[in-house]
Design an enzyme around this catalytic site. Structure first.
Site, PDB file in Angstrom:
ATOM      1  N   SER A   1       0.790  -1.586   0.115  1.00  0.00           N
ATOM      2  CA  SER A   1       0.294   0.245   0.277  1.00  0.00           C
ATOM      3  C   SER A   1       0.682   1.450   0.283  1.00  0.00           C
ATOM      4  CB  SER A   1      -0.942  -0.269   1.500  1.00  0.00           C
ATOM      5  OG  SER A   1      -1.718  -0.454   1.637  1.00  0.00           O
ATOM      6  N   PHE A   2       1.739   1.310   0.483  1.00  0.00           N
ATOM      7  CA  PHE A   2       2.729   2.521   0.227  1.00  0.00           C
ATOM      8  C   PHE A   2       3.522   3.016  -1.021  1.00  0.00           C
ATOM      9  CE2 PHE A   2       6.761   4.431   2.072  1.00  0.00           C
ATOM     10  CZ  PHE A   2       6.363   5.503   2.052  1.00  0.00           C
TER      11      PHE A   2
ATOM     12  N   VAL B   1      -4.924  -2.973   1.031  1.00  0.00           N
ATOM     13  CA  VAL B   1      -4.906  -3.805   2.383  1.00  0.00           C
ATOM     14  C   VAL B   1      -3.856  -3.321   3.576  1.00  0.00           C
ATOM     15  CG1 VAL B   1      -5.932  -5.838   3.551  1.00  0.00           C
ATOM     16  CG2 VAL B   1      -6.135  -5.398   1.084  1.00  0.00           C
TER      17      VAL B   1
ATOM     18  N   GLY C   1       0.029  -5.851  15.594  1.00  0.00           N
ATOM     19  CA  GLY C   1       0.519  -5.677  17.508  1.00  0.00           C
ATOM     20  C   GLY C   1       1.849  -4.506  17.489  1.00  0.00           C
ATOM     21  N   THR C   2       1.906  -3.454  16.526  1.00  0.00           N
ATOM     22  CA  THR C   2       3.148  -2.420  16.874  1.00  0.00           C
ATOM     23  C   THR C   2       2.372  -1.235  15.807  1.00  0.00           C
ATOM     24  OG1 THR C   2       3.883  -2.949  14.181  1.00  0.00           O
ATOM     25  CG2 THR C   2       5.188  -3.848  16.730  1.00  0.00           C
TER      26      THR C   2
ATOM     27  N   HIS D   1       3.285   0.403  13.661  1.00  0.00           N
ATOM     28  CA  HIS D   1       3.605   0.322  11.643  1.00  0.00           C
ATOM     29  C   HIS D   1       2.031   0.745  10.983  1.00  0.00           C
ATOM     30  CE1 HIS D   1       5.301  -1.065   7.978  1.00  0.00           C
ATOM     31  NE2 HIS D   1       4.547  -2.321   8.081  1.00  0.00           N
TER      32      HIS D   1
ATOM     33  N   PHE E   1      -9.940   6.092  -3.962  1.00  0.00           N
ATOM     34  CA  PHE E   1      -9.963   5.344  -2.690  1.00  0.00           C
ATOM     35  C   PHE E   1     -10.109   3.832  -2.193  1.00  0.00           C
ATOM     36  CE2 PHE E   1      -8.632   5.793   2.340  1.00  0.00           C
ATOM     37  CZ  PHE E   1      -6.936   6.006   1.971  1.00  0.00           C
TER      38      PHE E   1
END
Length: 158
Positions: A58-59, A81, A86-87, A89, A114
């Site tokens: 996605s980036f 997607v 858990g971070t 990020h 979008f």
């Protein structure tokens, strides 16, 4: 997942003469393939010329969208997607991707549909991907928005 208040398109769209690039990340293949299928179905029905470009994640959607506009695209449908882990990020990638796509759209003066799903879990994506049993089709919605907005922009510019 709300879905409440979503617009119901009142008329079919005529996207003939528009060149649309669908750009999709490769993460979460089942969900992303569902999003692509929904977008392509809408673009085919609208008669818009379209192509598909895959990027790693996605980036990378924003820079590919920028290149698509530089190559003459009238609109981009950005599909990705991102599933919360858990971070932190998730927050960074979601915000950077959203901000990047917004900037590209404004800099080009052209619409980006979008279709970036930011999810807490995989099931939310399956519910939104336009797959059999899904309650929403976010790929189709993003393509519809891109084409309708490209037509509005064309009309406003004369």
């Amino acid at each position: 997942m709300s879905g409440a208040g979503a617009p119901t398109p009142s008329s079919p769209i005529d996207g003939s003469g528009l060149r649309v690039v669908v750009i999709a990340g490769t993460w979460h293949e089942t969900i992303s393939n569902g999003l692509i299928a929904g977008a392509q179905r809408v673009l085919d029905a609208a008669g818009a010329a379209h192509s598909l470009v895959r990027v790693p994640g996605s980036f990378e959607l924003a820079v590919a969208a920028q290149a698509a506009f530089a190559g003459g695209a009238d609109a981009v449908v950005a599909l990705g997607v991102i599933i919360r882990g858990g971070t932190p990020h998730f927050e960074y990638v979601s915000a950077a991707t959203t901000d990047g796509l917004t900037r590209v759209s404004l800099d080009a003066g052209k619409p980006v549909g979008f279709g970036l799903l930011t999810l807490d879990d995989e099931q939310q994506g399956l519910d939104r991907a336009g797959l059999p049993g899904s309650t929403e089709d976010k790929g189709a919605e993003a393509a519809d928005a891109a084409v309708r907005t490209a037509l509005v922009v064309r009309e406003l510019r004369g």
